[in-house]
Write a protein that holds these residues in place. Structure first.
Motif, mmCIF file in Angstrom:
data_model
loop_
_atom_site.group_PDB
_atom_site.id
_atom_site.type_symbol
_atom_site.label_atom_id
_atom_site.label_comp_id
_atom_site.label_asym_id
_atom_site.label_seq_id
_atom_site.Cartn_x
_atom_site.Cartn_y
_atom_site.Cartn_z
ATOM 1 N N MET A 3 0.763 -1.229 -0.050
ATOM 2 C CA MET A 3 -0.039 -0.012 0.218
ATOM 3 C C MET A 3 0.948 1.300 -0.094
ATOM 4 S SD MET A 3 -2.861 1.526 2.642
ATOM 5 C CE MET A 3 -3.738 -0.036 2.635
ATOM 6 N N GLY A 4 1.948 1.111 0.684
ATOM 7 C CA GLY A 4 2.671 2.386 0.779
ATOM 8 C C GLY A 4 3.405 3.028 -0.528
ATOM 9 N N SER A 5 3.862 1.786 -1.287
ATOM 10 C CA SER A 5 4.470 1.884 -2.532
ATOM 11 C C SER A 5 3.362 2.388 -3.664
ATOM 12 C CB SER A 5 5.018 0.724 -3.305
ATOM 13 O OG SER A 5 5.942 0.221 -2.403
ATOM 14 N N MET A 6 2.050 1.935 -3.415
ATOM 15 C CA MET A 6 0.778 2.339 -4.204
ATOM 16 C C MET A 6 0.729 4.141 -4.069
ATOM 17 S SD MET A 6 -1.763 -0.484 -4.411
ATOM 18 C CE MET A 6 -1.157 -2.187 -4.912
ATOM 19 N N LEU A 7 0.685 4.256 -2.461
ATOM 20 C CA LEU A 7 0.568 5.701 -2.098
ATOM 21 C C LEU A 7 1.546 6.346 -2.576
ATOM 22 C CD1 LEU A 7 -0.606 5.272 1.529
ATOM 23 C CD2 LEU A 7 -2.063 5.949 -0.377
ATOM 24 N N ILE A 8 2.867 6.045 -2.575
ATOM 25 C CA ILE A 8 3.948 6.877 -3.286
ATOM 26 C C ILE A 8 3.601 7.144 -4.433
ATOM 27 C CG2 ILE A 8 6.612 6.790 -3.731
ATOM 28 C CD1 ILE A 8 6.961 5.234 -1.080
ATOM 29 N N ARG A 9 3.437 6.206 -5.548
ATOM 30 C CA ARG A 9 3.174 6.046 -7.040
ATOM 31 C C ARG A 9 2.149 7.100 -7.072
ATOM 32 N NH1 ARG A 9 0.930 1.336 -10.050
ATOM 33 N NH2 ARG A 9 0.403 2.354 -12.233
ATOM 34 N N LEU A 10 1.023 6.951 -6.781
ATOM 35 C CA LEU A 10 -0.152 7.944 -6.953
ATOM 36 C C LEU A 10 0.142 9.398 -6.594
ATOM 37 C CD1 LEU A 10 -2.885 5.839 -5.424
ATOM 38 C CD2 LEU A 10 -2.623 6.217 -7.862
ATOM 39 N N ARG A 11 0.842 9.607 -5.550
ATOM 40 C CA ARG A 11 1.234 11.104 -4.874
ATOM 41 C C ARG A 11 2.061 11.645 -6.150
ATOM 42 N NH1 ARG A 11 5.679 12.436 -2.552
ATOM 43 N NH2 ARG A 11 6.207 10.584 -1.694
ATOM 44 N N GLU A 12 3.146 10.694 -6.410
ATOM 45 C CA GLU A 12 3.954 11.211 -7.330
ATOM 46 C C GLU A 12 3.593 11.533 -8.881
ATOM 47 O OE1 GLU A 12 7.390 8.431 -7.340
ATOM 48 O OE2 GLU A 12 8.217 9.435 -5.363
ATOM 49 N N GLU A 13 2.556 10.867 -9.222
ATOM 50 C CA GLU A 13 1.829 10.763 -10.514
ATOM 51 C C GLU A 13 0.978 12.298 -10.364
ATOM 52 O OE1 GLU A 13 -0.919 7.440 -11.094
ATOM 53 O OE2 GLU A 13 0.906 6.157 -11.700
ATOM 54 N N LYS A 14 0.758 12.988 -9.292
ATOM 55 C CA LYS A 14 -0.051 14.114 -9.025
ATOM 56 C C LYS A 14 0.938 15.182 -8.923
ATOM 57 C CE LYS A 14 -4.598 12.830 -7.493
ATOM 58 N NZ LYS A 14 -5.373 13.723 -8.113
ATOM 59 N N GLY A 15 2.252 14.784 -8.762
ATOM 60 C CA GLY A 15 3.230 15.880 -8.425
ATOM 61 C C GLY A 15 3.156 16.571 -7.032
ATOM 62 N N LEU A 16 2.550 15.607 -6.008
ATOM 63 C CA LEU A 16 2.456 16.220 -4.724
ATOM 64 C C LEU A 16 3.435 15.913 -3.968
ATOM 65 C CD1 LEU A 16 -1.419 15.769 -4.619
ATOM 66 C CD2 LEU A 16 -0.190 17.978 -5.105
ATOM 67 N N THR A 17 3.678 16.603 -2.805
ATOM 68 C CA THR A 17 4.542 16.171 -1.676
ATOM 69 C C THR A 17 3.494 15.661 -0.607
ATOM 70 O OG1 THR A 17 4.165 18.401 -0.441
ATOM 71 C CG2 THR A 17 6.006 18.319 -2.130
ATOM 72 N N GLN A 18 4.334 14.914 0.248
ATOM 73 C CA GLN A 18 3.496 14.299 1.262
ATOM 74 C C GLN A 18 2.771 15.417 2.238
ATOM 75 O OE1 GLN A 18 6.420 12.450 3.872
ATOM 76 N NE2 GLN A 18 6.110 10.494 2.472
ATOM 77 N N ALA A 19 3.471 16.588 2.287
ATOM 78 C CA ALA A 19 2.869 17.651 3.079
ATOM 79 C C ALA A 19 1.595 18.066 2.387
ATOM 80 C CB ALA A 19 3.741 18.741 3.197
ATOM 81 N N ASP A 20 1.580 18.110 0.985
ATOM 82 C CA ASP A 20 0.269 18.457 0.239
ATOM 83 C C ASP A 20 -0.476 17.792 0.478
ATOM 84 O OD1 ASP A 20 1.921 20.512 -1.137
ATOM 85 O OD2 ASP A 20 2.380 19.248 -2.828
ATOM 86 N N VAL A 21 -0.539 16.417 0.606
ATOM 87 C CA VAL A 21 -1.389 15.487 0.516
ATOM 88 C C VAL A 21 -2.025 15.465 1.764
ATOM 89 C CG1 VAL A 21 -2.099 12.754 0.452
ATOM 90 C CG2 VAL A 21 -0.717 13.911 -1.207
ATOM 91 N N ALA A 22 -1.108 15.494 3.063
ATOM 92 C CA ALA A 22 -1.566 15.370 4.325
ATOM 93 C C ALA A 22 -2.654 16.836 4.734
ATOM 94 C CB ALA A 22 -0.309 15.634 5.279
ATOM 95 N N ALA A 23 -2.065 17.786 4.150
ATOM 96 C CA ALA A 23 -2.930 18.956 4.208
ATOM 97 C C ALA A 23 -4.352 18.878 3.647
ATOM 98 C CB ALA A 23 -2.227 20.201 3.527
ATOM 99 N N LYS A 24 -4.337 18.421 2.561
ATOM 100 C CA LYS A 24 -5.691 17.997 1.879
ATOM 101 C C LYS A 24 -6.470 17.061 2.593
ATOM 102 C CE LYS A 24 -3.963 19.387 -2.612
ATOM 103 N NZ LYS A 24 -4.451 20.566 -3.232
ATOM 104 N N LEU A 25 -6.058 16.338 3.101
ATOM 105 C CA LEU A 25 -6.580 15.126 3.879
ATOM 106 C C LEU A 25 -7.049 15.482 5.537
ATOM 107 C CD1 LEU A 25 -4.646 11.806 2.810
ATOM 108 C CD2 LEU A 25 -7.008 12.753 2.103
ATOM 109 N N GLY A 26 -6.248 16.573 5.870
ATOM 110 C CA GLY A 26 -6.659 17.238 7.214
ATOM 111 C C GLY A 26 -5.831 16.469 8.244
ATOM 112 N N ILE A 27 -4.617 15.817 8.095
ATOM 113 C CA ILE A 27 -3.942 15.054 8.663
ATOM 114 C C ILE A 27 -2.293 15.735 8.827
ATOM 115 C CG2 ILE A 27 -5.036 12.964 8.518
ATOM 116 C CD1 ILE A 27 -2.894 11.780 6.717
ATOM 117 N N LYS A 28 -1.487 14.986 9.820
ATOM 118 C CA LYS A 28 -0.180 15.325 10.079
ATOM 119 C C LYS A 28 0.838 14.655 8.920
ATOM 120 C CE LYS A 28 -0.425 16.817 14.562
ATOM 121 N NZ LYS A 28 0.183 17.038 15.917
ATOM 122 N N ARG A 29 1.609 15.352 8.507
ATOM 123 C CA ARG A 29 2.567 14.592 7.338
ATOM 124 C C ARG A 29 3.150 13.284 8.062
ATOM 125 N NH1 ARG A 29 7.072 13.406 5.986
ATOM 126 N NH2 ARG A 29 8.117 14.409 8.072
#
Length: 126
Positions: A3-29
């Motif tokens: 699952m972690g590898s899939m999350l990395i792949r999906l995030r990178e496909e969107k050109g986002l950082t972990q901080a970007d995704v965490a902020a959009k989900l309302g969680i800590k990085r």
């Protein structure tokens, strides 16, 4: 693929950082980072939020289905045929060297698209 590898792949496909995704989900990085590194797993509600955010089915994040969606015209038999093909547990090699899990997933995604395209073309011929 984890699952972690899939999350990395999906995030990178969107050109986002972990901080970007965490902020959009309302969680800590740090929490999101733990998911990407397979240290922790998201709860069901967050799994659904992740799937919605990335535009995939939760089953994809859990490793149960391909990133490529199934075509609407596919019959139950078509889906069984395809599942059988994917379940053959052969080592995928390139130039005599086994490819990584990420590489294998990419190959499977391409094969998924090609399989459904060929199946649709065969149905049109009938």
């Amino acid at each position: 693929m984890s699952m972690g590898s899939m999350l990395i792949r999906l995030r990178e496909e969107k050109g986002l950082t972990q901080a970007d995704v965490a902020a959009k989900l309302g969680i800590k990085r740090a929490r999101y980072n733990a998911w990407e590194h397979d240290i922790a797993k998201p709860r069901v509600a967050m799994l659904n939020q992740l799937a919605n955010f990335y535009g995939v089915n939760p089953d994809f994040l859990l490793g149960f289905e391909s990133h490529t969606p199934l075509p609407e015209w596919a019959t139950a038999k078509d889906k069984r045929d395809f599942k059988k093909m994917l379940e053959e547990d052969e080592v995928v090699m390139f130039d005599g060297v086994p490819i990584s899990d990420v590489g294998k997933q990419r190959v499977m995604d391409v094969l998924t698209g090609l399989f459904w395209e060929a199946k649709q073309m065969n149905k049109r011929k009938k």
